[in-house]
Design a protein around this motif. Structure first.
Motif, PDB file in Angstrom:
ATOM      1  N   ALA A  17       0.623  -1.298   0.042  1.00 36.95           N
ATOM      2  CA  ALA A  17      -0.346   0.088  -0.091  1.00 36.95           C
ATOM      3  C   ALA A  17       0.881   1.288  -0.210  1.00 36.95           C
ATOM      4  CB  ALA A  17      -0.912  -0.079   1.052  1.00 36.95           C
ATOM      5  N   GLN A  18       1.778   1.229   1.067  1.00 37.82           N
ATOM      6  CA  GLN A  18       2.560   2.420   0.915  1.00 37.82           C
ATOM      7  C   GLN A  18       3.657   2.443  -0.582  1.00 37.82           C
ATOM      8  OE1 GLN A  18       4.166   3.759   4.544  1.00 37.82           O
ATOM      9  NE2 GLN A  18       3.970   5.389   3.671  1.00 37.82           N
ATOM     10  N   PRO A  25       8.795   4.461   6.558  1.00 34.91           N
ATOM     11  CA  PRO A  25       7.108   4.628   7.632  1.00 34.91           C
ATOM     12  C   PRO A  25       6.398   3.085   8.389  1.00 34.91           C
ATOM     13  CG  PRO A  25       7.717   6.307   6.246  1.00 34.91           C
ATOM     14  CD  PRO A  25       8.408   5.263   5.635  1.00 34.91           C
ATOM     15  N   GLY A  72       4.596   7.260  -9.119  1.00 33.52           N
ATOM     16  CA  GLY A  72       5.509   6.059  -9.810  1.00 33.52           C
ATOM     17  C   GLY A  72       6.285   7.222 -10.784  1.00 33.52           C
ATOM     18  N   ALA A 102      -4.589  -0.180 -11.917  1.00 33.03           N
ATOM     19  CA  ALA A 102      -3.573   0.258 -11.626  1.00 33.03           C
ATOM     20  C   ALA A 102      -2.761  -0.508 -10.565  1.00 33.03           C
ATOM     21  CB  ALA A 102      -4.099   1.892 -10.838  1.00 33.03           C
ATOM     22  N   ARG A 103      -3.694  -1.340  -9.601  1.00 32.82           N
ATOM     23  CA  ARG A 103      -3.300  -2.223  -9.105  1.00 32.82           C
ATOM     24  C   ARG A 103      -2.498  -3.293  -9.432  1.00 32.82           C
ATOM     25  NH1 ARG A 103      -8.343  -1.252  -4.935  1.00 32.82           N
ATOM     26  NH2 ARG A 103      -7.145   0.741  -3.776  1.00 32.82           N
ATOM     27  N   SER A 111       1.025   6.432   7.986  1.00 35.07           N
ATOM     28  CA  SER A 111       2.055   7.012   7.616  1.00 35.07           C
ATOM     29  C   SER A 111       2.465   7.476   6.891  1.00 35.07           C
ATOM     30  CB  SER A 111       3.281   5.474   8.461  1.00 35.07           C
ATOM     31  OG  SER A 111       1.902   4.320   7.167  1.00 35.07           O
ATOM     32  N   VAL A 112       1.336   7.535   6.212  1.00 31.75           N
ATOM     33  CA  VAL A 112       2.467   8.018   4.625  1.00 31.75           C
ATOM     34  C   VAL A 112       2.180   9.619   4.728  1.00 31.75           C
ATOM     35  CG1 VAL A 112       1.042   8.541   2.220  1.00 31.75           C
ATOM     36  CG2 VAL A 112       0.675   6.240   2.936  1.00 31.75           C
ATOM     37  N   LYS A 113       1.268  10.358   6.117  1.00 25.88           N
ATOM     38  CA  LYS A 113       1.464  11.642   5.907  1.00 25.88           C
ATOM     39  C   LYS A 113       2.324  11.534   7.424  1.00 25.88           C
ATOM     40  CE  LYS A 113      -2.216  12.265   4.223  1.00 25.88           C
ATOM     41  NZ  LYS A 113      -3.113  13.390   3.652  1.00 25.88           N
ATOM     42  N   LYS A 155       2.467   1.486  -3.177  1.00 27.30           N
ATOM     43  CA  LYS A 155       1.386   2.468  -4.145  1.00 27.30           C
ATOM     44  C   LYS A 155       1.576   3.730  -4.549  1.00 27.30           C
ATOM     45  CE  LYS A 155       0.497  -1.754  -6.312  1.00 27.30           C
ATOM     46  NZ  LYS A 155       1.654  -1.833  -7.267  1.00 27.30           N
ATOM     47  N   PRO A 180       0.665   5.237 -12.541  1.00 29.86           N
ATOM     48  CA  PRO A 180       1.145   6.395 -10.944  1.00 29.86           C
ATOM     49  C   PRO A 180      -0.105   6.634 -11.094  1.00 29.86           C
ATOM     50  CG  PRO A 180       2.626   7.062 -12.646  1.00 29.86           C
ATOM     51  CD  PRO A 180       1.127   6.089 -13.548  1.00 29.86           C
ATOM     52  N   GLY A 211      -3.591   5.839  -2.701  1.00 30.96           N
ATOM     53  CA  GLY A 211      -3.657   6.068  -1.210  1.00 30.96           C
ATOM     54  C   GLY A 211      -3.656   7.176  -0.110  1.00 30.96           C
ATOM     55  N   GLY A 221      -2.250   4.904  -8.999  1.00 34.88           N
ATOM     56  CA  GLY A 221      -2.106   4.158  -7.428  1.00 34.88           C
ATOM     57  C   GLY A 221      -1.898   4.965  -6.264  1.00 34.88           C
ATOM     58  N   VAL A 222      -1.708   6.844  -6.565  1.00 37.08           N
ATOM     59  CA  VAL A 222      -0.889   8.249  -6.009  1.00 37.08           C
ATOM     60  C   VAL A 222      -2.888   7.893  -5.449  1.00 37.08           C
ATOM     61  CG1 VAL A 222      -1.287   9.846  -5.755  1.00 37.08           C
ATOM     62  CG2 VAL A 222       1.087   8.784  -6.632  1.00 37.08           C
ATOM     63  N   TRP A 229      -8.932  -3.187   1.711  1.00 37.87           N
ATOM     64  CA  TRP A 229      -7.780  -3.628   3.313  1.00 37.87           C
ATOM     65  C   TRP A 229      -5.879  -2.545   2.758  1.00 37.87           C
ATOM     66  CZ3 TRP A 229      -9.780  -7.434   5.738  1.00 37.87           C
ATOM     67  CH2 TRP A 229      -8.602  -7.544   6.968  1.00 37.87           C
ATOM     68  N   ARG A 230      -5.921  -2.002   1.264  1.00 35.20           N
ATOM     69  CA  ARG A 230      -4.991  -1.256   1.233  1.00 35.20           C
ATOM     70  C   ARG A 230      -5.355   0.353   1.528  1.00 35.20           C
ATOM     71  NH1 ARG A 230      -2.939  -3.832  -4.244  1.00 35.20           N
ATOM     72  NH2 ARG A 230      -1.281  -2.528  -3.637  1.00 35.20           N
ATOM     73  N   LEU A 246      -5.011   1.896   5.632  1.00 30.08           N
ATOM     74  CA  LEU A 246      -3.633   1.039   6.475  1.00 30.08           C
ATOM     75  C   LEU A 246      -2.901   1.755   7.289  1.00 30.08           C
ATOM     76  CD1 LEU A 246      -3.385  -2.650   6.223  1.00 30.08           C
ATOM     77  CD2 LEU A 246      -4.194  -1.385   7.890  1.00 30.08           C
ATOM     78  N   THR A 247      -2.079   1.933   5.893  1.00 31.28           N
ATOM     79  CA  THR A 247      -0.592   2.759   6.616  1.00 31.28           C
ATOM     80  C   THR A 247      -1.102   4.726   6.188  1.00 31.28           C
ATOM     81  OG1 THR A 247      -0.124   3.036   3.568  1.00 31.28           O
ATOM     82  CG2 THR A 247       0.452   1.875   5.705  1.00 31.28           C
ATOM     83  N   ILE A 252      -7.037  10.592  11.291  1.00 36.66           N
ATOM     84  CA  ILE A 252      -6.475  11.103  10.214  1.00 36.66           C
ATOM     85  C   ILE A 252      -7.253  11.675   9.098  1.00 36.66           C
ATOM     86  CG2 ILE A 252      -4.542  10.286   8.906  1.00 36.66           C
ATOM     87  CD1 ILE A 252      -3.552  10.677  11.788  1.00 36.66           C
TER      88      ILE A 252
END
Lengths: 315, 342
Positions: free
Chosen positions: A196-197, A230, A203, B32-33, B339-341, A199, B7, B14, B10-11, B331-332, B335-336, B221
């Motif tokens: 997930a991270q 992270p 890119g 994309a996935r 931490s992405v932030k 992605k 890309p 997330g 993907g962004v 699920w993706r 989850l993070t 968040i």
């Protein structure tokens, strides 16, 4: 959070602010009440219980009357002097020091491989790796237990047939057999967090590196790995907390292996202290020690990697 | 290369508040996935907007990795898949065997399979106690996760969208709750619950299951990023009450995060062993895990229970595995998120 105050209505502003605070508490209170009941109260109660002990009155201390008396720190002293408890603690720490890096490395490897693989099979592999997360710890332990026990296990049978004598449940091996169960269950989950991270990373970054002539390995090593840091921290901390709580696996394997004693992990020790020995005060002390070590280790780790839990708005 | 696919997708996937975020993901996002429905092997991402430039770049540089790399990648992935799937395969094979065949025949191959017959016996043994355990598990996980999601949503929304004294302090205490081992809480909670007579009831498992500090963290968040203040302000000017704004606007905008929290908590409760073990003594209240270990414990004396344990494990794993397979894409998101932030 309010926007700019409307002009000419200063009195209304305070009223809306009061309204906002009232609404916020309305939304927060149900959760906070239950949080208080299920998190704060048990900690307080465990602390309280851990400072008491049971004293019997009557002749020879065997009489009918029992009462709770102040014990100071004697329950903690008792727990820390109990070899089985401290050895159990050392055991889960050793377990964590080996199993967590192995599992995280495994998950990272799979995430990077899937990220670099051609698209056709990615969905299948990702699902296959993630499936074990849907198997509860107890079921996974029962399942692997059957695969470890001589007589049922086809693995032991196959090893035997090539003259290799394996004992998955022996004194030295059983800890790592448990490590295998945990790794089997959680690698795919951690992999998914990492993917997930990955992605979420633009890119263009990879592409630019590629055009500059970086190999797939270099991209993975110098771009992807630092960017998923992270997520690596997050998965490591959760694994750490999980490791300290190790319980279901040794409990389920215990009947199959005589190398697992009643204090094999701190949690097992506390459980048996409470329900087998009927000594809830020492069990409470052990639960407090466990929570303390978990907090110290996970905060320590977060400090170490300089990633204190931040809230989203300031991030 | 699947990573070269898209890309932008993907962004978006997330990022909270992205239009195609979460469970409502359209086919674009699936591609994309690199999911099963992705475009054929990495070469033609199709004509989604934004890929043209990349395709040109690819053509120029020949970014497709050499055959040798692809073979190595595929074989490593295959070995890993064997590791993860072999126990599951064993379970499928063994659920069709009698207790004596479990011991007497090679574990990785079928022998005189009677799948329906044996599974039927699992379901009817001891007046169908297995079905009851299953229903209990569903109830604990379903009701618990639903309540946990709503509580987390409200709390996370309040922490993200209102200013009030002590907000950060409260949030930090809740965050610390994430780091406290649940099993360290279960024992004292049992002692507390027995004082008030709640131990050994459905409530003993349900009440602690609806509290999810991690859910609050995620919801805060997410709400901070996905629920715009201007929208709330507009609704207030229109005269909507705070509760109504939350239930119509807030919950809707937070849906992707809510799905994540629900699934998380569902699996968490379903998998939880220590809490019901500590709380429950009446086997009528057991969730499935606890029931199966009790069968396993008696199997020494009653050998047919070996077969029931294996068959019961197989049946219990089935729905959740299907769920995993279908839901891993949801699920993706989220989850993070934090931490992405960070």
């Amino acid at each position: 959070m309010r926007g700019a105050p409307r002009r000419g209505a200063p009195r209304r502003l305070t009223r809306t602010e009061a309204r906002s605070a009232r609404a916020a508490s309305g939304f927060l209170l149900p959760f906070l009440a239950l949080f208080l009941l299920c998190f704060i109260a048990p900690i307080g109660y465990a602390l309280y219980e851990s400072l008491l002990k049971v004293e019997r009155t009557g002749p020879l201390g065997l009489g009918g009357e029992t009462k709770q008396v102040w014990a100071g720190l004697s329950n903690y002293a008792h727990a820390l002097e109990d070899d089985r408890f401290t050895v159990g603690f050392g055991r889960v720490l050793l377990f964590g020091a080996v199993q967590i890096p192995v599992m995280i490395a495994f998950a990272t490897g799979l995430a990077l491989l899937l990220d670099a693989a051609s698209a056709r099979w990615v969905g299948f592999f990702r699902t296959a790796f993630f499936l074990p997360y849907g198997v509860p710890g107890v079921i996974a332990s029962i399942l692997w237990g059957f695969l470890y026990v001589p007589g049922i296990s086809p693995l032991v049978e196959m090893a035997d047939s090539i003259g290799w004598n394996v004992d998955f449940l022996g004194r030295g091996a059983v800890l790592w057999s448990i490590a295998n169960i945990v790794t089997w269950q959680f690698t795919g989950y951690n992999m998914l967090v990492l993917i997930a991270q990955l992605k979420a990373v633009p890119g263009e970054l990879y592409e630019a590196a590629r055009i500059d002539g970086a190999s797939a390995w270099q991209v993975a090593r110098h771009i992807k790995l630092p960017l998923i840091r992270p997520a690596l921290v997050l998965t490591t901390v959760f694994s750490l907390i999980g490791t300290l709580q190790l319980f279901a696996e040794p409990k389920v394997l215990k009947p199959l292996s005589n190398s697992i004693d009643s204090g094999y992990t701190p949690n097992l020790a506390a459980y048996n202290e409470a329900f087998t020995s009927n000594n809830q005060h020492i069990a409470a002390a052990e639960a407090v020690l466990l929570a303390l070590v978990a907090c110290v280790l996970s905060f320590g780790f977060l400090r170490l990697v300089g990633q204190r839990g931040k809230d989203g708005e300031s991030g | 290369m699947s990573e070269a696919n898209d890309p932008a997708g993907g962004v978006v996937a997330g990022e909270p508040g992205g239009p195609t975020d979460g469970p409502t993901d359209g086919p674009t996002d699936g591609a994309a996935r690199g999911g099963p429905e992705a475009a054929p092997p990495g070469d033609r991402p199709g004509d989604r907007p934004g890929v043209g430039r990349r395709r040109a770049a690819k053509g120029r540089e020949g970014l497709r990795p050499p055959l040798r790399h692809r073979i190595i990648t595929a074989s490593l992935l295959t070995v890993a898949a064997l590791y993860f799937l072999t126990p599951v395969y064993w379970l499928v094979v063994s659920s069709t065997k009698s207790s004596s065949d479990l011991f007497g025949t090679f574990g990785f191959w079928f022998h005189d399979p009677h799948p329906l017959d044996y599974l039927h016996r699992v379901l009817t043994y001891d007046d169908g106690i297995y079905v009851r355990w299953f229903a209990n598990s569903l109830m604990y996980a379903g009701v618990g996760a639903l309540a946990a999601t709503l509580l987390s949503a409200a709390a996370g929304y309040a922490l993200a969208k209102y200013r009030f004294p002590g907000r950060e302090g409260i949030f930090n205490v809740i965050l610390a709750g994430v780091l406290i081992p649940g099993t360290a809480l279960a024992l004292p909670l049992y002692l507390l619950f027995s004082e008030v007579g709640l131990a050994n009831t459905y409530w003993a498992v349900l009440i602690p299951s609806v509290v999810s500090p991690f859910g609050v963290y995620l919801c805060r968040i997410y709400a901070a990023a996905a629920v715009p203040d201007s929208l709330l302000e507009a609704a207030r000017i229109d005269g909507a009450g705070e509760a109504r704004i939350f239930s119509t606007l807030g919950l809707r905008l937070m849906t992707p995060a809510l799905v994540t929290v629900f699934l998380f908590q569902f699996v968490h409760i379903w998998n939880n062993f220590f809490l019901p073990l500590v709380m429950l003594s009446d086997s009528d209240l057991y969730p499935i895990q606890l029931g199966l270990t009790s069968w396993q414990g008696y199997a020494d004396r009653q050998p047919e229970l070996y077969q029931y344990t294996v068959g019961g494990a197989f049946l219990s794993v089935l729905p959740l595995m299907v769920l995993m397979g279908v839901l891993q894409r949801y699920w993706r998101t989220g989850l993070t998120e934090g931490s992405v932030k960070a």
